[in-house]
Design a protein around this motif. Structure first.
Motif, short mmCIF file in Angstrom:
data_model
loop_
_atom_site.label_atom_id
_atom_site.label_comp_id
_atom_site.label_asym_id
_atom_site.label_seq_id
_atom_site.Cartn_x
_atom_site.Cartn_y
_atom_site.Cartn_z
N GLU A 76 46.48 38.98 43.96
CA GLU A 76 46.64 39.90 42.87
C GLU A 76 45.77 40.75 42.78
O GLU A 76 45.16 41.24 41.63
CB GLU A 76 46.54 38.80 41.60
CG GLU A 76 47.50 37.59 41.60
CD GLU A 76 47.33 37.02 40.68
OE1 GLU A 76 46.49 36.84 39.64
OE2 GLU A 76 48.16 35.93 40.25
N GLY A 77 45.04 41.30 43.71
CA GLY A 77 44.22 42.30 43.84
C GLY A 77 42.61 41.95 44.30
O GLY A 77 42.51 40.69 44.72
N GLY A 78 41.67 42.85 44.29
CA GLY A 78 40.42 42.37 44.51
C GLY A 78 39.77 41.57 43.58
O GLY A 78 39.73 41.65 42.09
N VAL A 79 38.92 40.69 44.25
CA VAL A 79 38.06 39.81 42.98
C VAL A 79 36.69 40.05 43.60
O VAL A 79 36.15 39.88 44.71
CB VAL A 79 38.33 38.22 43.42
CG1 VAL A 79 37.21 37.47 42.56
CG2 VAL A 79 39.79 38.06 43.29
N SER A 80 35.64 40.41 42.63
CA SER A 80 34.36 40.86 42.72
C SER A 80 33.54 39.48 42.87
O SER A 80 33.46 38.81 41.91
CB SER A 80 33.96 41.86 41.59
OG SER A 80 32.72 42.06 41.86
N ALA A 81 32.67 39.64 43.83
CA ALA A 81 31.94 38.49 43.95
C ALA A 81 30.49 38.75 43.65
O ALA A 81 29.80 37.97 43.12
CB ALA A 81 31.93 37.68 45.31
N LEU A 82 30.14 39.99 44.33
CA LEU A 82 28.80 40.54 43.76
C LEU A 82 29.15 41.89 43.31
O LEU A 82 29.80 42.80 44.05
CB LEU A 82 27.67 40.52 44.98
CG LEU A 82 27.47 39.31 45.43
CD1 LEU A 82 26.65 39.28 46.88
CD2 LEU A 82 26.47 38.52 44.51
#
Length: 241
Positions: A25-31
């Motif tokens: 579903e797209g990018g997931v920001s971890a930092l």
């Protein structure tokens, strides 16, 4: 908070680090835009709720997970600018790892487990002797011939620490090092980390345990992949939730 780019000469510097994982579903920001400076001889505890980015941060610090953007410098070296071969040499020289579940190989003796980082090491002298000295350093003199199942949980933790420091790394990275231990044994392990720090190792430890964090000189708090405005707390204090 002092901007990391103003802190010249820090041993370890993260400069505007971001890490995004691509999912269906797209990018997931971890930092998200994390900058931290760690001085030589520091003992930093990284805290924050589940999903705050602690594990991602530790893998980036361990030179195992390239950031999406930003830079990591250790001793002035642009770590993720190194070739694959030089990156392996960097890890060998600068980093030691302690894992939550110890990650000991069950069919190897304590000494053999400690010797694993030395397999590719062009070391002077006997690797077995180096392993035995590391075991003695963590209070396990004479126990190098025992298999992991012949050791208590605390003794296995000490073997894991001996393995992390056998090649005298500059930085020791620890991921919940007492997570599998009872509280009394955990305190003994934390006292050992404190001694390693007093001996000159720079330590970065991820932990949920505020009692463990109280042993550190600094507490770095992560929340939703970012450093909140009050990014550091005094040792023993609680991070922002």
């Amino acid at each position: 908070m002092v901007d990391v780019e103003d802190r010249v000469g820090s041993l370890l510097e993260l400069v505007h680090i971001t890490k995004t994982y691509q999912g269906p579903e797209g990018g997931v920001s971890a930092l998200d835009d994390v900058s931290i400076a760690i001085e030589e001889g520091d003992f930093a505890a990284v805290m924050g709720p589940s999903g705050s980015g602690k594990s991602t941060l530790l893998t980036i610090l361990g030179a195992m997970n390239p950031p999406t953007s930003g830079k990591m410098y250790v001793d002035g070296i642009d770590v993720y600018g190194l070739s694959v071969e030089r990156l392996a040499d960097f890890r060998k020289r600068y980093l030691g790892f302690v894992f939550q579940q110890h990650q000991l190989i069950p069919y190897l003796t304590a000494a053999e487990n400690v010797m694993l980082p030395l397999v590719i090491c062009e070391c002077d002298g006997s690797k077995r002797a180096m392993a035995e000295r590391a075991l003695e350093r963590v209070g396990l003199a004479g126990m190098g011939g025992r298999l992991p199942n012949q050791l208590s949980g605390g003794e296995q933790g000490r073997v894991a620490i001996a393995r992390a420091v056998v090649n005298e790394p500059v930085i020791v990275l620890a991921d919940e090092p007492t997570g599998a231990l009872d509280s009394q044994t955990g305190e003994e392990i934390m006292a050992l980390f404190k001694q390693l720090n007093d001996d000159g190792h720079t330590i970065v430890m991820v932990t949920h345990n505020h009692e463990n964090a109280a042993h550190a000189k600094r507490i770095v708090c992560l929340k939703d992949g970012r450093l909140p405005e009050a990014e550091e707390a005094s040792p023993g204090a609680y991070c922002i939730k």
